[in-house]
Design a protein around this motif. Structure first.
Motif, mmCIF file in Angstrom:
data_model
loop_
_atom_site.group_PDB
_atom_site.id
_atom_site.type_symbol
_atom_site.label_atom_id
_atom_site.label_comp_id
_atom_site.label_asym_id
_atom_site.label_seq_id
_atom_site.Cartn_x
_atom_site.Cartn_y
_atom_site.Cartn_z
ATOM 1 N N CYS A 175 0.574 123.552 21.876
ATOM 2 C CA CYS A 175 -0.544 124.491 22.041
ATOM 3 C C CYS A 175 -1.809 123.740 22.443
ATOM 4 O O CYS A 175 -2.183 122.735 21.822
ATOM 5 N N ASP A 176 -2.495 124.223 23.487
ATOM 6 C CA ASP A 176 -3.688 123.528 23.962
ATOM 7 C C ASP A 176 -4.913 123.820 23.106
ATOM 8 O O ASP A 176 -6.007 123.320 23.384
ATOM 9 N N GLN A 177 -4.748 124.621 22.052
ATOM 10 C CA GLN A 177 -5.850 124.916 21.136
ATOM 11 C C GLN A 177 -5.677 124.238 19.778
ATOM 12 O O GLN A 177 -6.457 124.488 18.866
ATOM 13 N N ARG A 178 -4.669 123.390 19.647
ATOM 14 C CA ARG A 178 -4.406 122.776 18.345
ATOM 15 C C ARG A 178 -5.582 121.920 17.892
ATOM 16 O O ARG A 178 -6.120 121.110 18.656
ATOM 17 N N ALA A 179 -5.961 122.100 16.623
ATOM 18 C CA ALA A 179 -7.093 121.363 16.066
ATOM 19 C C ALA A 179 -6.691 120.410 14.948
ATOM 20 O O ALA A 179 -7.504 119.605 14.500
ATOM 21 N N HIS A 180 -5.440 120.516 14.471
ATOM 22 C CA HIS A 180 -4.956 119.646 13.397
ATOM 23 C C HIS A 180 -3.482 119.354 13.630
ATOM 24 O O HIS A 180 -2.778 120.133 14.270
ATOM 25 N N HIS A 181 -3.033 118.242 13.065
ATOM 26 C CA HIS A 181 -1.598 118.018 12.995
ATOM 27 C C HIS A 181 -0.988 119.092 12.103
ATOM 28 O O HIS A 181 -1.556 119.467 11.081
ATOM 29 N N ILE A 220 3.691 110.677 17.248
ATOM 30 C CA ILE A 220 2.901 110.629 18.484
ATOM 31 C C ILE A 220 3.460 109.541 19.399
ATOM 32 O O ILE A 220 3.751 108.426 18.971
ATOM 33 N N ASP A 221 3.635 109.888 20.669
ATOM 34 C CA ASP A 221 4.095 108.925 21.673
ATOM 35 C C ASP A 221 2.857 108.316 22.329
ATOM 36 O O ASP A 221 2.107 108.996 23.027
ATOM 37 N N ALA A 222 2.650 107.032 22.086
ATOM 38 C CA ALA A 222 1.462 106.358 22.612
ATOM 39 C C ALA A 222 1.447 106.302 24.129
ATOM 40 O O ALA A 222 0.394 106.094 24.743
ATOM 41 N N HIS A 223 2.591 106.484 24.781
ATOM 42 C CA HIS A 223 2.684 106.398 26.235
ATOM 43 C C HIS A 223 2.483 107.753 26.922
ATOM 44 O O HIS A 223 2.596 107.846 28.139
ATOM 45 N N ARG A 224 2.206 108.786 26.113
ATOM 46 C CA ARG A 224 2.074 110.127 26.685
ATOM 47 C C ARG A 224 0.843 110.822 26.117
ATOM 48 O O ARG A 224 0.539 110.689 24.943
ATOM 49 N N ARG A 225 0.127 111.542 26.982
ATOM 50 C CA ARG A 225 -1.010 112.350 26.529
ATOM 51 C C ARG A 225 -0.706 113.804 26.851
ATOM 52 O O ARG A 225 -0.563 114.184 28.007
ATOM 53 N N GLY A 226 -0.549 114.611 25.828
ATOM 54 C CA GLY A 226 -0.228 116.017 26.017
ATOM 55 C C GLY A 226 -1.469 116.863 26.198
ATOM 56 O O GLY A 226 -2.552 116.376 26.559
ATOM 57 N N ALA A 227 -1.314 118.174 25.918
ATOM 58 C CA ALA A 227 -2.422 119.110 26.103
ATOM 59 C C ALA A 227 -3.573 118.788 25.156
ATOM 60 O O ALA A 227 -4.735 119.040 25.469
#
Length: 465
Positions: free
Chosen positions: A439-445, A453-460
Protein backbone atom coordinates in the motif's frame (compact mmCIF):
# COMPACT_ATOMS: atom_id res chain seq x y z
CA UNK A 1 3.16 -54.32 5.90
CA UNK A 2 2.21 -50.67 6.35
CA UNK A 3 -0.81 -49.62 4.30
CA UNK A 4 -0.42 -46.70 1.91
CA UNK A 5 -3.17 -44.08 1.61
CA UNK A 6 -3.04 -41.49 -1.18
CA UNK A 7 -6.50 -39.88 -0.98
CA UNK A 8 -5.63 -36.12 -1.03
CA UNK A 9 -2.84 -36.69 -3.60
CA UNK A 10 -5.12 -38.68 -5.90
CA UNK A 11 -7.89 -36.09 -5.69
CA UNK A 12 -5.45 -33.26 -6.43
CA UNK A 13 -4.04 -35.22 -9.40
CA UNK A 14 -7.54 -35.76 -10.81
CA UNK A 15 -8.65 -32.15 -10.33
CA UNK A 16 -5.47 -30.80 -11.92
CA UNK A 17 -6.40 -32.76 -15.05
CA UNK A 18 -10.10 -31.77 -14.85
CA UNK A 19 -11.17 -35.39 -14.79
CA UNK A 20 -14.22 -36.97 -13.19
CA UNK A 21 -13.88 -39.99 -10.94
CA UNK A 22 -15.46 -42.07 -13.70
CA UNK A 23 -12.85 -40.91 -16.24
CA UNK A 24 -9.98 -41.70 -13.90
CA UNK A 25 -11.53 -45.09 -13.13
CA UNK A 26 -11.64 -45.97 -16.84
CA UNK A 27 -8.01 -44.93 -17.29
CA UNK A 28 -6.87 -47.05 -14.34
CA UNK A 29 -9.12 -50.00 -15.12
CA UNK A 30 -11.03 -49.86 -11.83
CA UNK A 31 -14.53 -48.82 -10.81
CA UNK A 32 -15.56 -45.22 -10.07
CA UNK A 33 -16.71 -46.29 -6.61
CA UNK A 34 -13.22 -47.64 -5.91
CA UNK A 35 -11.66 -44.30 -6.96
CA UNK A 36 -14.04 -42.63 -4.51
CA UNK A 37 -12.93 -44.96 -1.72
CA UNK A 38 -9.27 -44.27 -2.51
CA UNK A 39 -9.80 -40.50 -2.51
CA UNK A 40 -11.48 -40.66 0.89
CA UNK A 41 -8.74 -42.89 2.30
CA UNK A 42 -11.23 -45.66 2.93
CA UNK A 43 -9.02 -48.06 0.96
CA UNK A 44 -5.26 -48.32 0.77
CA UNK A 45 -3.64 -48.24 -2.66
CA UNK A 46 -2.05 -51.34 -4.19
CA UNK A 47 1.32 -51.47 -5.94
CA UNK A 48 -0.46 -52.34 -9.22
CA UNK A 49 -2.50 -49.14 -9.15
CA UNK A 50 0.58 -47.07 -8.27
CA UNK A 51 2.32 -48.49 -11.34
CA UNK A 52 -0.69 -47.69 -13.54
CA UNK A 53 -0.65 -44.09 -12.24
CA UNK A 54 2.98 -43.90 -13.35
CA UNK A 55 2.27 -45.36 -16.79
CA UNK A 56 -0.87 -43.33 -17.53
CA UNK A 57 -0.20 -40.00 -15.77
CA UNK A 58 3.57 -39.96 -15.71
CA UNK A 59 3.58 -39.50 -11.93
CA UNK A 60 6.39 -40.98 -9.85
CA UNK A 61 4.74 -43.31 -7.36
CA UNK A 62 7.20 -42.07 -4.68
CA UNK A 63 5.75 -38.56 -4.97
CA UNK A 64 2.13 -39.59 -4.81
CA UNK A 65 2.67 -42.11 -2.05
CA UNK A 66 4.81 -39.78 0.03
CA UNK A 67 3.61 -39.80 3.60
CA UNK A 68 3.34 -36.21 4.86
CA UNK A 69 0.56 -36.74 7.37
CA UNK A 70 3.00 -37.88 10.06
CA UNK A 71 4.53 -34.41 10.46
CA UNK A 72 1.09 -32.77 10.33
CA UNK A 73 -0.15 -35.11 13.04
CA UNK A 74 2.82 -34.23 15.24
CA UNK A 75 2.31 -30.50 14.59
CA UNK A 76 -1.41 -30.67 15.35
CA UNK A 77 -0.89 -32.62 18.57
CA UNK A 78 1.68 -30.04 19.68
CA UNK A 79 -0.70 -27.18 18.88
CA UNK A 80 -3.58 -28.84 20.72
CA UNK A 81 -1.40 -28.93 23.82
CA UNK A 82 -1.83 -25.15 24.08
CA UNK A 83 -3.92 -24.20 27.17
CA UNK A 84 -6.13 -22.28 24.74
CA UNK A 85 -7.70 -25.62 23.74
CA UNK A 86 -8.08 -27.12 27.23
CA UNK A 87 -11.87 -27.15 27.08
CA UNK A 88 -12.21 -28.09 23.40
CA UNK A 89 -9.24 -30.38 22.75
CA UNK A 90 -10.21 -32.94 20.06
CA UNK A 91 -9.42 -36.62 20.38
CA UNK A 92 -6.60 -38.18 18.38
CA UNK A 93 -9.11 -39.92 16.10
CA UNK A 94 -10.69 -36.58 15.20
CA UNK A 95 -7.27 -35.10 14.46
CA UNK A 96 -6.40 -38.02 12.19
CA UNK A 97 -9.76 -37.66 10.41
CA UNK A 98 -9.12 -33.96 9.80
CA UNK A 99 -5.73 -34.72 8.25
CA UNK A 100 -7.21 -37.37 6.00
CA UNK A 101 -10.36 -35.56 4.85
CA UNK A 102 -9.36 -31.88 5.00
CA UNK A 103 -5.57 -31.56 4.66
CA UNK A 104 -5.80 -28.01 3.24
CA UNK A 105 -7.90 -26.87 6.20
CA UNK A 106 -5.37 -28.43 8.58
CA UNK A 107 -2.52 -26.59 6.87
CA UNK A 108 -4.45 -23.30 7.00
CA UNK A 109 -5.12 -23.85 10.71
CA UNK A 110 -1.44 -24.47 11.42
CA UNK A 111 -0.50 -21.31 9.48
CA UNK A 112 -3.01 -19.29 11.49
CA UNK A 113 -1.73 -20.69 14.79
CA UNK A 114 1.86 -19.80 13.88
CA UNK A 115 0.74 -16.24 13.11
CA UNK A 116 -1.02 -16.15 16.50
CA UNK A 117 2.19 -17.28 18.20
CA UNK A 118 4.15 -14.62 16.33
CA UNK A 119 1.78 -11.89 17.54
CA UNK A 120 2.04 -13.21 21.11
CA UNK A 121 5.83 -13.13 20.94
CA UNK A 122 5.80 -9.55 19.66
CA UNK A 123 3.42 -8.44 22.41
CA UNK A 124 5.59 -10.10 25.05
CA UNK A 125 8.58 -8.14 23.75
CA UNK A 126 6.90 -4.78 24.30
CA UNK A 127 8.12 -2.49 27.05
CA UNK A 128 6.05 -2.17 30.23
CA UNK A 129 4.71 1.19 29.04
CA UNK A 130 3.58 -0.35 25.78
CA UNK A 131 1.95 -3.23 27.63
CA UNK A 132 0.03 -0.77 29.78
CA UNK A 133 -1.32 0.79 26.61
CA UNK A 134 -2.63 -2.58 25.37
CA UNK A 135 -5.13 -2.88 28.25
CA UNK A 136 -8.74 -2.29 27.29
CA UNK A 137 -9.62 1.40 27.28
CA UNK A 138 -12.99 2.64 28.62
CA UNK A 139 -14.03 3.49 25.05
CA UNK A 140 -13.15 -0.02 23.83
CA UNK A 141 -15.05 -1.61 26.72
CA UNK A 142 -18.14 0.46 25.93
CA UNK A 143 -17.85 -0.36 22.25
CA UNK A 144 -17.76 -4.07 23.11
CA UNK A 145 -20.95 -3.72 25.17
CA UNK A 146 -22.77 -2.06 22.28
CA UNK A 147 -21.45 -4.72 19.88
CA UNK A 148 -22.70 -7.56 22.10
CA UNK A 149 -26.14 -5.93 22.11
CA UNK A 150 -26.06 -5.39 18.32
CA UNK A 151 -26.14 -1.65 19.01
CA UNK A 152 -29.73 -1.95 20.21
CA UNK A 153 -31.20 -1.74 23.73
CA UNK A 154 -34.85 -2.78 23.77
CA UNK A 155 -35.39 -1.62 27.37
CA UNK A 156 -34.29 1.92 26.53
CA UNK A 157 -36.49 1.91 23.42
CA UNK A 158 -39.49 0.90 25.52
CA UNK A 159 -38.78 3.60 28.09
CA UNK A 160 -38.41 6.19 25.33
CA UNK A 161 -41.72 5.20 23.74
CA UNK A 162 -43.47 5.74 27.07
CA UNK A 163 -41.70 9.06 27.76
CA UNK A 164 -44.37 11.48 26.49
CA UNK A 165 -47.32 9.23 27.33
CA UNK A 166 -50.43 9.72 25.22
CA UNK A 167 -49.89 13.45 24.75
CA UNK A 168 -47.80 14.02 21.65
CA UNK A 169 -45.65 17.15 21.80
CA UNK A 170 -45.26 19.22 18.60
CA UNK A 171 -41.65 19.26 17.46
CA UNK A 172 -41.25 23.03 17.79
CA UNK A 173 -42.48 22.86 21.41
CA UNK A 174 -40.13 20.11 22.57
CA UNK A 175 -37.56 22.42 24.19
CA UNK A 176 -40.19 24.21 26.25
CA UNK A 177 -41.88 20.91 27.17
CA UNK A 178 -38.57 19.47 28.36
CA UNK A 179 -37.87 22.49 30.58
CA UNK A 180 -41.35 22.23 32.07
CA UNK A 181 -40.94 18.51 32.72
CA UNK A 182 -37.62 19.06 34.48
CA UNK A 183 -39.11 21.82 36.63
CA UNK A 184 -42.41 20.14 37.50
CA UNK A 185 -41.36 16.50 37.84
CA UNK A 186 -37.78 16.77 39.08
CA UNK A 187 -37.60 20.32 40.47
CA UNK A 188 -34.67 21.05 38.19
CA UNK A 189 -34.32 24.42 36.48
CA UNK A 190 -32.56 25.20 33.19
CA UNK A 191 -30.52 28.33 32.60
CA UNK A 192 -28.77 29.50 29.42
CA UNK A 193 -25.42 31.10 30.26
CA UNK A 194 -22.71 32.97 28.39
CA UNK A 195 -19.67 31.13 27.06
CA UNK A 196 -17.37 32.88 29.52
CA UNK A 197 -19.57 31.80 32.44
CA UNK A 198 -19.16 28.13 31.51
CA UNK A 199 -15.57 27.95 30.23
CA UNK A 200 -14.56 24.76 28.49
CA UNK A 201 -18.00 23.15 28.78
CA UNK A 202 -21.31 23.00 26.95
CA UNK A 203 -23.51 21.72 29.77
CA UNK A 204 -23.14 21.49 33.54
CA UNK A 205 -25.53 20.01 36.09
CA UNK A 206 -25.29 21.47 39.59
CA UNK A 207 -26.80 18.73 41.73
CA UNK A 208 -26.81 20.81 44.92
CA UNK A 209 -28.69 23.70 43.32
CA UNK A 210 -30.66 21.34 41.01
CA UNK A 211 -29.83 23.49 38.04
CA UNK A 212 -28.75 22.68 34.49
CA UNK A 213 -26.53 25.26 32.83
CA UNK A 214 -26.45 25.30 29.03
CA UNK A 215 -23.81 27.21 27.11
CA UNK A 216 -25.07 29.68 24.52
CA UNK A 217 -22.50 28.08 22.17
CA UNK A 218 -24.98 25.22 21.67
CA UNK A 219 -27.36 25.50 18.73
CA UNK A 220 -31.03 24.68 19.24
CA UNK A 221 -30.94 20.95 18.31
CA UNK A 222 -28.06 20.38 20.70
CA UNK A 223 -29.74 22.31 23.52
CA UNK A 224 -32.71 20.00 23.13
CA UNK A 225 -30.48 16.94 23.05
CA UNK A 226 -28.65 17.98 26.22
CA UNK A 227 -31.92 18.35 28.12
CA UNK A 228 -33.21 14.95 27.01
CA UNK A 229 -29.82 13.45 27.92
CA UNK A 230 -30.14 14.86 31.46
CA UNK A 231 -33.71 13.58 31.74
CA UNK A 232 -32.38 10.15 30.82
CA UNK A 233 -29.73 10.29 33.54
CA UNK A 234 -32.21 11.50 36.15
CA UNK A 235 -35.45 9.70 35.29
CA UNK A 236 -33.97 6.45 34.00
CA UNK A 237 -31.20 6.11 36.58
CA UNK A 238 -32.40 2.68 37.78
CA UNK A 239 -32.69 1.28 34.24
CA UNK A 240 -29.33 2.67 33.17
CA UNK A 241 -27.67 1.38 36.35
CA UNK A 242 -29.12 -2.08 35.64
CA UNK A 243 -27.72 -2.06 32.12
CA UNK A 244 -24.33 -0.91 33.42
CA UNK A 245 -24.28 -3.73 35.99
CA UNK A 246 -25.13 -6.30 33.30
CA UNK A 247 -22.33 -4.99 31.07
CA UNK A 248 -19.58 -6.62 33.13
CA UNK A 249 -17.52 -3.41 33.17
CA UNK A 250 -16.04 -2.75 36.60
CA UNK A 251 -13.55 0.04 35.86
CA UNK A 252 -15.12 3.32 37.15
CA UNK A 253 -13.99 5.14 34.01
CA UNK A 254 -15.69 2.53 31.85
CA UNK A 255 -18.95 2.52 33.82
CA UNK A 256 -19.09 6.34 33.71
CA UNK A 257 -18.49 6.31 29.94
CA UNK A 258 -21.16 3.64 29.43
CA UNK A 259 -23.68 5.56 31.53
CA UNK A 260 -23.18 8.62 29.31
CA UNK A 261 -23.57 6.61 26.10
CA UNK A 262 -26.73 4.89 27.36
CA UNK A 263 -28.21 8.29 28.23
CA UNK A 264 -27.29 9.48 24.73
CA UNK A 265 -29.04 6.41 23.31
CA UNK A 266 -32.17 7.19 25.36
CA UNK A 267 -32.14 10.82 24.20
CA UNK A 268 -31.87 9.79 20.55
CA UNK A 269 -34.72 7.29 20.98
CA UNK A 270 -36.99 10.05 22.33
CA UNK A 271 -36.17 12.61 19.65
CA UNK A 272 -36.21 10.01 16.84
CA UNK A 273 -38.84 7.39 17.78
CA UNK A 274 -37.97 3.97 16.39
CA UNK A 275 -40.95 3.25 14.14
CA UNK A 276 -41.33 6.73 12.65
CA UNK A 277 -37.57 7.15 12.16
CA UNK A 278 -37.23 3.79 10.39
CA UNK A 279 -40.22 4.53 8.18
CA UNK A 280 -38.87 7.95 7.20
CA UNK A 281 -35.35 6.59 6.68
CA UNK A 282 -36.59 3.93 4.28
CA UNK A 283 -38.79 6.41 2.40
CA UNK A 284 -35.94 8.92 2.08
CA UNK A 285 -33.39 6.18 1.23
CA UNK A 286 -31.34 7.21 4.23
CA UNK A 287 -30.92 10.86 3.28
CA UNK A 288 -29.46 12.01 6.58
CA UNK A 289 -29.77 15.73 5.87
CA UNK A 290 -33.48 15.13 5.33
CA UNK A 291 -33.76 13.00 8.48
CA UNK A 292 -31.96 15.62 10.56
CA UNK A 293 -34.36 18.30 9.34
CA UNK A 294 -37.47 16.15 9.80
CA UNK A 295 -36.66 15.20 13.40
CA UNK A 296 -35.00 18.45 14.47
CA UNK A 297 -31.62 16.90 15.22
CA UNK A 298 -28.09 17.23 13.89
CA UNK A 299 -26.68 15.27 10.96
CA UNK A 300 -24.41 13.34 13.33
CA UNK A 301 -27.28 12.48 15.68
CA UNK A 302 -29.37 11.16 12.79
CA UNK A 303 -26.44 9.02 11.60
CA UNK A 304 -25.85 7.64 15.07
CA UNK A 305 -29.55 6.79 15.48
CA UNK A 306 -29.54 4.83 12.22
CA UNK A 307 -26.97 2.39 13.66
CA UNK A 308 -29.49 1.39 16.38
CA UNK A 309 -32.27 0.25 14.00
CA UNK A 310 -31.71 -3.42 14.88
CA UNK A 311 -35.03 -4.40 16.46
CA UNK A 312 -35.96 -8.02 15.73
CA UNK A 313 -38.60 -8.05 13.01
CA UNK A 314 -38.12 -4.37 12.15
CA UNK A 315 -34.49 -3.96 11.21
CA UNK A 316 -33.06 -1.13 9.20
CA UNK A 317 -29.87 -1.23 7.15
CA UNK A 318 -27.01 -2.35 9.45
CA UNK A 319 -24.56 0.57 9.53
CA UNK A 320 -21.26 1.31 11.14
CA UNK A 321 -20.55 4.85 12.34
CA UNK A 322 -17.09 6.39 12.57
CA UNK A 323 -16.12 9.90 13.66
CA UNK A 324 -12.62 11.32 13.22
CA UNK A 325 -10.84 14.61 13.73
CA UNK A 326 -8.54 16.39 11.29
CA UNK A 327 -5.58 14.48 12.70
CA UNK A 328 -7.24 11.18 11.76
CA UNK A 329 -7.96 10.13 15.35
CA UNK A 330 -11.10 8.04 15.86
CA UNK A 331 -13.18 9.78 18.54
CA UNK A 332 -16.45 7.82 18.29
CA UNK A 333 -17.44 4.50 16.76
CA UNK A 334 -20.56 2.35 16.73
CA UNK A 335 -21.05 -0.76 14.69
CA UNK A 336 -23.96 -2.96 13.60
CA UNK A 337 -21.97 -4.60 10.75
CA UNK A 338 -19.02 -6.97 10.25
CA UNK A 339 -16.78 -4.02 9.38
CA UNK A 340 -13.74 -3.88 11.68
CA UNK A 341 -13.25 -0.48 13.28
CA UNK A 342 -9.89 0.61 14.62
CA UNK A 343 -9.69 0.67 18.41
CA UNK A 344 -6.45 2.65 18.59
CA UNK A 345 -4.95 5.21 16.25
CA UNK A 346 -6.59 6.50 13.11
CA UNK A 347 -8.69 5.03 10.37
CA UNK A 348 -7.19 3.77 7.11
CA UNK A 349 -5.83 6.75 5.11
CA UNK A 350 -7.39 5.31 1.95
CA UNK A 351 -10.84 5.74 3.46
CA UNK A 352 -12.33 8.92 1.98
CA UNK A 353 -13.62 10.13 5.33
CA UNK A 354 -10.30 12.01 5.48
CA UNK A 355 -10.94 13.59 2.08
CA UNK A 356 -14.22 15.09 3.28
CA UNK A 357 -12.32 17.85 5.11
CA UNK A 358 -11.44 19.27 1.67
CA UNK A 359 -15.12 19.69 0.75
CA UNK A 360 -16.94 20.60 4.00
CA UNK A 361 -20.61 19.69 4.16
CA UNK A 362 -20.62 17.52 1.02
CA UNK A 363 -21.26 13.78 0.95
CA UNK A 364 -18.22 11.75 -0.24
CA UNK A 365 -19.28 8.23 -1.36
CA UNK A 366 -16.88 5.30 -1.76
CA UNK A 367 -16.85 1.53 -2.27
CA UNK A 368 -14.19 -0.26 -0.21
CA UNK A 369 -12.85 -3.77 0.27
CA UNK A 370 -11.31 -5.09 3.48
CA UNK A 371 -8.37 -7.55 3.51
CA UNK A 372 -10.83 -10.43 4.06
CA UNK A 373 -12.52 -9.36 0.75
CA UNK A 374 -15.72 -8.15 2.40
CA UNK A 375 -17.02 -5.06 0.58
CA UNK A 376 -18.83 -2.01 1.93
CA UNK A 377 -20.39 1.20 0.68
CA UNK A 378 -19.18 4.14 2.77
CA UNK A 379 -20.23 7.79 2.68
CA UNK A 380 -18.64 10.57 4.69
CA UNK A 381 -19.30 14.21 5.51
CA UNK A 382 -17.95 16.87 7.82
CA UNK A 383 -19.96 18.09 10.80
CA UNK A 384 -19.48 21.39 12.60
CA UNK A 385 -18.79 21.62 16.32
CA UNK A 386 -19.87 24.49 18.59
CA UNK A 387 -17.74 27.61 18.08
CA UNK A 388 -16.58 29.22 21.29
CA UNK A 389 -14.82 32.27 19.90
CA UNK A 390 -12.99 33.52 16.83
CA UNK A 391 -9.89 31.53 17.81
CA UNK A 392 -11.82 28.24 17.60
CA UNK A 393 -13.35 28.58 14.14
CA UNK A 394 -13.34 25.68 11.66
CA UNK A 395 -13.70 23.23 14.55
CA UNK A 396 -14.86 20.41 12.29
CA UNK A 397 -15.04 16.65 12.60
CA UNK A 398 -15.93 14.10 9.94
CA UNK A 399 -18.35 11.21 10.19
CA UNK A 400 -18.47 8.12 8.00
CA UNK A 401 -21.38 5.73 7.64
CA UNK A 402 -21.02 2.36 5.95
CA UNK A 403 -22.97 -0.76 5.12
CA UNK A 404 -22.36 -4.03 3.28
CA UNK A 405 -22.62 -3.62 -0.49
CA UNK A 406 -25.76 -5.76 -0.73
CA UNK A 407 -27.67 -2.94 0.98
CA UNK A 408 -26.69 -0.25 -1.55
CA UNK A 409 -30.06 -0.39 -3.39
CA UNK A 410 -31.59 1.00 -0.19
CA UNK A 411 -29.15 3.94 0.02
CA UNK A 412 -29.83 7.06 -2.02
CA UNK A 413 -26.19 8.15 -1.95
CA UNK A 414 -25.31 5.08 -4.08
CA UNK A 415 -27.89 5.71 -6.83
CA UNK A 416 -25.40 7.33 -9.22
CA UNK A 417 -23.09 4.30 -9.22
CA UNK A 418 -23.12 1.40 -11.65
CA UNK A 419 -22.25 -1.50 -9.35
CA UNK A 420 -20.80 -3.51 -12.24
CA UNK A 421 -18.19 -0.82 -12.93
CA UNK A 422 -17.79 0.91 -9.57
CA UNK A 423 -14.21 1.52 -8.44
CA UNK A 424 -13.47 -0.40 -5.25
CA UNK A 425 -10.73 0.92 -2.95
CA UNK A 426 -8.75 -1.63 -0.97
CA UNK A 427 -8.45 -0.52 2.65
CA UNK A 428 -7.46 -1.97 6.02
CA UNK A 429 -8.27 -1.35 9.68
CA UNK A 430 -5.15 0.73 10.23
CA UNK A 431 -1.51 0.51 9.20
CA UNK A 432 -0.25 -1.32 12.28
CA UNK A 433 -2.39 -4.39 11.64
CA UNK A 434 -3.11 -4.13 7.90
CA UNK A 435 -1.56 -6.96 5.83
CA UNK A 436 -1.45 -4.94 2.57
CA UNK A 437 2.34 -4.73 2.32
CA UNK A 438 2.42 -2.79 -0.97
CA UNK A 439 0.00 0.00 0.00
CA UNK A 440 1.40 3.40 -0.99
CA UNK A 441 -0.22 4.97 2.09
CA UNK A 442 1.44 2.74 4.68
CA UNK A 443 2.70 4.70 7.68
CA UNK A 444 3.91 1.87 9.94
CA UNK A 445 5.27 -1.63 9.72
CA UNK A 446 2.46 -4.14 10.17
CA UNK A 447 2.57 -5.77 13.61
CA UNK A 448 1.91 -9.24 12.17
CA UNK A 449 2.86 -11.28 9.11
CA UNK A 450 5.63 -8.87 8.15
CA UNK A 451 8.35 -9.62 5.60
CA UNK A 452 12.02 -8.58 5.98
CA UNK A 453 13.04 -5.39 4.20
CA UNK A 454 15.07 -5.97 1.04
CA UNK A 455 17.90 -3.44 1.05
CA UNK A 456 18.26 -3.79 -2.74
CA UNK A 457 14.67 -2.76 -3.45
CA UNK A 458 12.64 0.39 -2.82
CA UNK A 459 8.89 -0.15 -2.94
CA UNK A 460 5.98 2.27 -2.85
CA UNK A 461 6.93 3.28 0.71
CA UNK A 462 9.96 2.76 2.93
CA UNK A 463 8.12 -0.14 4.58
CA UNK A 464 7.89 -1.99 1.27
CA UNK A 465 11.43 -3.09 0.49
Amino acid sequence: MQKTFIGPHLRRLRLERSETQAAMARALGISASYVNLLENNERSVSVAILLRLFDIYGVDWRDIAEEDSTSQLADLRAVMGDPLFTEIRPEIAQIRAAIVHAPAVVQAFLTLYRAYQSVGDQLMSLSQNDIAQTTTSPEAAVHDVFRRNRNHFAALETAAEAFWGSAAVPRDDVYTALKQRLAQKLRVTVRLVRVEDLPGALRQYDEMRREILLSEALDHPNRVFQLVHMLGLLEQRLLIDTLVQKSGIIDPRGTARLRVELANYFAAAILMPYASFLQEARAAKYDFDHLATRFGVSFEQACHRATTMQREGAMGVPFFFLRIDKGGNVSKRFNATDFHLAEYGGACPRLDVHTSFRTPGRIIPQFVEMPDRSQFFVFARTVDRPTWERHSQDNRLAVAMGCAVQHTPEIGYAETFNMAHATITQIGINCRICPRAHCDQRAHHAAILTQPIDAHRRGATRYDG
